[in-house]
Design a protein around this motif. Sequence first.
Motif, short mmCIF file in Angstrom:
data_model
loop_
_atom_site.label_atom_id
_atom_site.label_comp_id
_atom_site.label_asym_id
_atom_site.label_seq_id
_atom_site.Cartn_x
_atom_site.Cartn_y
_atom_site.Cartn_z
N MET A 87 0.68 -1.15 0.01
CA MET A 87 0.04 0.07 -0.12
C MET A 87 0.73 1.21 0.10
O MET A 87 1.40 1.61 1.11
N PHE A 118 9.21 6.45 16.29
CA PHE A 118 9.66 6.95 15.22
C PHE A 118 10.79 7.95 15.31
O PHE A 118 11.38 8.50 14.14
N PHE A 122 2.63 8.13 3.94
CA PHE A 122 2.20 8.89 5.07
C PHE A 122 3.06 8.57 6.09
O PHE A 122 3.35 9.59 6.88
N ARG A 123 3.73 7.54 6.14
CA ARG A 123 4.66 7.09 7.37
C ARG A 123 6.17 7.74 7.05
O ARG A 123 6.57 7.86 8.07
N TYR A 137 0.27 4.53 -0.22
CA TYR A 137 0.00 5.63 0.43
C TYR A 137 0.38 5.66 1.90
O TYR A 137 0.68 6.51 2.67
N VAL A 138 0.44 4.25 2.39
CA VAL A 138 0.58 4.03 3.77
C VAL A 138 2.20 4.39 3.83
O VAL A 138 2.51 5.10 4.95
N PHE A 197 -2.30 10.11 15.35
CA PHE A 197 -0.98 9.53 16.06
C PHE A 197 0.05 8.88 14.90
O PHE A 197 1.08 8.86 15.16
N GLU A 198 -0.50 9.43 13.63
CA GLU A 198 0.71 9.19 12.73
C GLU A 198 1.83 9.97 12.89
O GLU A 198 1.75 11.14 13.46
#
Lengths: 379, 93
Positions: free
Chosen positions: A1, A51, A7-8, A3-4, A227-228
């Motif tokens: 995926m 992260f 985004f991350r 977009y995941v 929360f990302e």
Amino acid sequence: MKYVDEFRNPKGGKGILADIERLVAKTGRTAKNPLKVMEICGGHTHAIFKFGLQSMLPEALELVHGPGCPVCVLPVGRVDDALSLAVRPNVIFASFGDAIRVPGSKGSLLEAKAEGADVRTVYSPSDALELARQNPNQKVIFFGLGFETTVPSTALTVLEAARDGVDNFLVFSNHITIVPTLRALLDSDGLHLDGFVGPGHVSMVIGVRPYDFVAAEYKKPFVVSGFEPLDVLQSVRMLLAQIVDGRATVENQYRRLVKDDGNRVALEAIQEVFEPRATFEWRGLGSIEHSGLQLRAAYARFDAEAHFKVPSVSVPDPGVCECGDVLKGAIKPWECKVFGTACTPETPIGACMVSSEGACAAHYNYGRLNPSSRLRTVS
Amino acid sequence: MCLGIPGQVVEISDREKKLGIVDISGVKRQVNLACVAQGEDLSPLLGQWVLVHVGFAMNVIDPEEAARTIELLRELGEAQAELESMQKSGARP
Ligand code: SF4
């Protein structure tokens, strides 16, 4: 995926990081006198460590980890009270997994279980209610823990017990609420916070309006955040923009999930079942007025504290543990003398090392991502 | 405890008590839908993704948000812990 990943991926945050750097520079603050932004939610603390977000930020901007982990802020005295209930005859004590490992002054619930107390781990208060149905001759005490994300579930479960007449179901409430806690943090000396990254899932329940006082009375910016990693960075950018403009308002970065008014059904259930206690003790923060919740008189028959006397004494943290200062953001976890040596997630001395949302455990697990800490490498 | 876990509503199991079966990363469990129900009729929730906190759906989310959140929880190591505690927990639907 794809977009995941996008985004991350921290690289996706390059533009945001550049903005953050530019905005921080505008404030004129330095590494010696950094801007301090507190996140109050344990989920944010966990994500920030995982992260390595702090290490991406300019040195003149410090993320301070607040008391947002419900297991961590449970004082030793309340753990002892829980134990006193769990060892009673004819009692099944039902708790979330994290909480059974928190050390009290006479050991943890897990140790009590090993010695024969009937302590069960449950995922949900509704599982505790089910236990009560299956064991009508025993009292089932649910260890109610958490901020407004879990209070509605306990409240709805009590309402179901009342409706179905499951009178052997009891709640030992240690639920806490966010607003009095914020006020206590804002009133405490020596913290000098410049703004708040507001909790995402708590706000899903209570909405964003209850935070208005932070901006109106204390003139601090407040941004409710997802929360990302990119959510957190975006929220930090929104806070900085306010600081640079000399504004203080409540903003909502997590609009995709958080509505201004929160969740009506959840709020009504809380209101129906719970009322604020005059005062409630927190690990590290002392007693905070109206911060704890107890069952209303109309539901006293489900209140473990109305049924059984608990010792209810305040017990200090073990001497070496500096959880209190960690929870206030006054010291960093690795500044505690026993951090990573005598105190580890396997052998926790303080509660901050037990839950994955606790700052000590998060730091222990992900310290390698934070170059500013003198930490062992854990892979 | 603070972070919810996404799941898809696959069945309405008790209309009166507002309960449904939610598939959470392959684990099916009974979830209370009272906070996400719009009125009495629960059927519009079938197939929807919800954010579940300790067995209670607290929000309806879109599938993309659900995918991202599951990914995030996996990376944080929270997904596994939640699923395990769900499976070990006392009650089953
Ligand atoms: S490292 Fe352990 S003993 Fe030290 S403050 Fe953290 S939890 Fe307490």
